[in-house]
Design an enzyme around this catalytic site. Structure first.
Site, PDB file in Angstrom:
ATOM      1  N   CYS A 319     -20.380  22.076  32.307  1.00  0.00           N
ATOM      2  CA  CYS A 319     -22.125  22.358  32.040  1.00  0.00           C
ATOM      3  C   CYS A 319     -22.217  23.310  32.834  1.00  0.00           C
ATOM      4  O   CYS A 319     -21.902  24.036  33.759  1.00  0.00           O
ATOM      5  CB  CYS A 319     -22.704  21.445  33.183  1.00  0.00           C
ATOM      6  N   ARG A 418     -32.936  16.746  23.976  1.00  0.00           N
ATOM      7  CA  ARG A 418     -31.997  17.045  25.169  1.00  0.00           C
ATOM      8  C   ARG A 418     -32.653  18.487  25.558  1.00  0.00           C
ATOM      9  O   ARG A 418     -33.074  18.745  26.919  1.00  0.00           O
ATOM     10  CB  ARG A 418     -30.974  15.973  25.647  1.00  0.00           C
TER      11      ARG A 418
END
Length: 502
Positions: A319, A418
């Site tokens: 991430c 998303r």
């Protein structure tokens, strides 16, 4: 003027646990690692869903498909099958897990009599096991004609174009059982007839499923299998804030035991709308929400109806949300902050909200730290991506075996629902995840057993035999950079052994 938090943003690596008195009750065999997943009135009732080990697999394409869900549930945890796919394909994954029924499995290697040895070898390479069902039409539900196992052929002495019908074991020579046979009865038949697999067929001779001797042995060695009231494996599913009105009913019909809203930032009106719609239409469905990193985000999602809260922004190994957007918080600080808010909420209402720590786990001891800081269970991506059971390819890169691993915020995932720009086209303006490799680590079960052994040992050193007791007794100390160095091997020349060779 902007508000500035006084406390620093800290990671798990900046803390250590200070031991407590270890007593006769604090031995690994007495440690209970079960954890609640759904909110409940603590002290008055039990959570309607508990997992037997405090681990769930991440809502990621590279981690959680039906294969991972089956393997993890058999070890006591739960997977949230990824949502960045069509509703139909996600539901099919859920159905495959629920059909597994803790021992009676749908055949995933099927051929017709006209297939060849080359097809059998390709199936074996793809599926990783050596038994294939031979059916009239080559499907899992076709009329059973026989089986092919590794004992039926020798590659060195047979042509690859040899037809399956020439070397299969025909049904006349097989031991079978009728539809409706219980798992216990099937295992008795296997043992009485000294066979390794037992086909279950219906009255028309069509294949219903297979029972394997090795699965019986696995079950006996894994008493913590996570099963529902019908003895089916428990499985969760990821959902988004776009198509929940269509996806949620379909997932419920497919048999999903819990849902989880999947977002890098859950402190939003979009999650509020999704939660309120779900709880209005399906009040008994377990649905978690997140991710958040502070008390405000926690309280917001709880008031919207969330059954558990997921903590963490930007802490995952793939991430790059913090790097790209400048938002987030060190995972240790986030867990501590949200756990404090959760405990305050419990004192005020009597309702206990389970917390899931998502991201920031690098070493096994970080797992115990996260639990001690207030998390009830952990969501792991990189950890599970390394195993045989994850859905990605195993590759040889620079002499080392690796598995592919990419974030849901990467271009490869193409997870527009998303991460998008808010426009009608649903374009992703920039990436919040990377495409990468992780070192291949082998099978899930043995690796998981090692990790859990470490967690139990640490809990015993802290005088605790349950996660709740650990949270009550845990004493933490912040470590300096030099004490981190001191904590590992230092000032020696290490021998080349199993530890350093890895």
């Amino acid at each position: 003027m902007a508000m500035i938090f006084e406390q620093e943003s800290r990671t798990f690596s900046e803390y250590l646990l200070v031991p407590n008195l270890t007593t006769e009750k604090n031995t690994p065999d007495q440690v209970d690692l079960s954890a609640p997943v759904c909110k409940y009135k603590k002290g008055k009732e039990e959570s309607k869903l508990k997992i037997n080990i405090p681990m769930v697999s991440a809502v990621m394409q590279a981690v959680s498909d039906d294969g991972m869900a089956i393997a993890l549930a058999r070890c006591g945890g739960m997977s949230f099958v990824f949502q960045s796919q069509s509703i139909e394909s996600q539901c099919e994954m859920i159905r495959k897990v629920k059909k597994y029924k803790a021992g009676i499995v749908e055949s995933d290697s099927n051929v017709s009599p006209e297939n060849t040895l080359e097809d059998i070898l390709a199936l074996r390479e793809e599926k990783g096991h050596g038994t294939a069902a031979v059916t009239e039409d080559g499907t899992a539900e076709g009329k059973l004609l026989g089986l092919v196992t590794t004992r039926d052929y020798r590659v060195s002495r047979m042509s690859l174009d040899t037809k399956v019908k020439e070397f299969m074991t025909p049904i006349e020579k097989l031991v079978t059982a009728p539809e409706g046979t219980t798992l216990k009865e099937a295992n008795d038949i296997i043992w009485d007839n000294k066979v390794n697999q037992l086909p279950i067929v219906n009255k028309d001779g069509r294949l219903v499923g297979l029972v394997f001797r090795k699965d019986y042995e696995f079950h006996k060695a894994n008493p913590h299998e996570l099963l529902d009231a019908e003895k089916k494996l428990v499985v969760g599913a990821g959902i988004n804030t776009r198509d929940y009105e269509e996806r949620v009913p379909a997932l419920i019909a497919a048999g999903a035991d819990a849902l989880c809203l999947d977002s890098s930032d859950g402190f939003s009106v979009w999650q509020e709308k999704a939660l309120r719609w779900i709880k209005s239409n399906y009040p008994d469905v377990i649905v978690g929400a997140g991710n958040v990193v502070d008390a405000e985000g926690f309280k917001f999602l709880v008031d919207c109806g969330a059954d558990f809260i997921k903590i963490g922004i930007g802490g995952g190994s793939i991430c790059i949300t913090r790097e790209q957007k400048g938002i987030g918080c060190g995972q240790a600080s986030a867990v501590l902050a949200v756990a404090e808010a959760r405990d305050k909420y419990f004192q005020e209402t009597g309702i206990y909200i389970p917390l899931c720590s998502d991201g920031g786990i690098v070493h096994d001891y970080h797992m115990t730290l996260a639990l001690a800081m207030g998390a009830d269970f952990l969501m792991l991506g990189r950890y599970f991506a390394r195993f045989d059971e994850s859905p990605t390819r195993k590759l040889l890169v620079n002499g080392t075996y690796v598995k592919e691993y990419w974030g849901e915020g990467s271009n490869r995932a193409r997870n527009w629902q998303r991460y998008d720009d808010g426009g009608k086209g649903g374009k992703m303006a920039f990436e919040e995840g990377v495409d990468s490799y992780v070192p291949y680590a082998g099978e899930l079960k043995s690796n998981l057993e090692t990790s859990l052994a470490k967690v139990k040992a640490t809990m015993c050193s802290c005088g605790s035999s349950s996660i709740e007791e650990l949270q009550q007794k845990a004493r933490l100390v912040v470590v300096s950079s030099t004490s981190i160095v001191e904590g590992g091997a230092h000032d020696v020349i290490q021998k080349e052994n199993d530890r350093t060779a890895r």
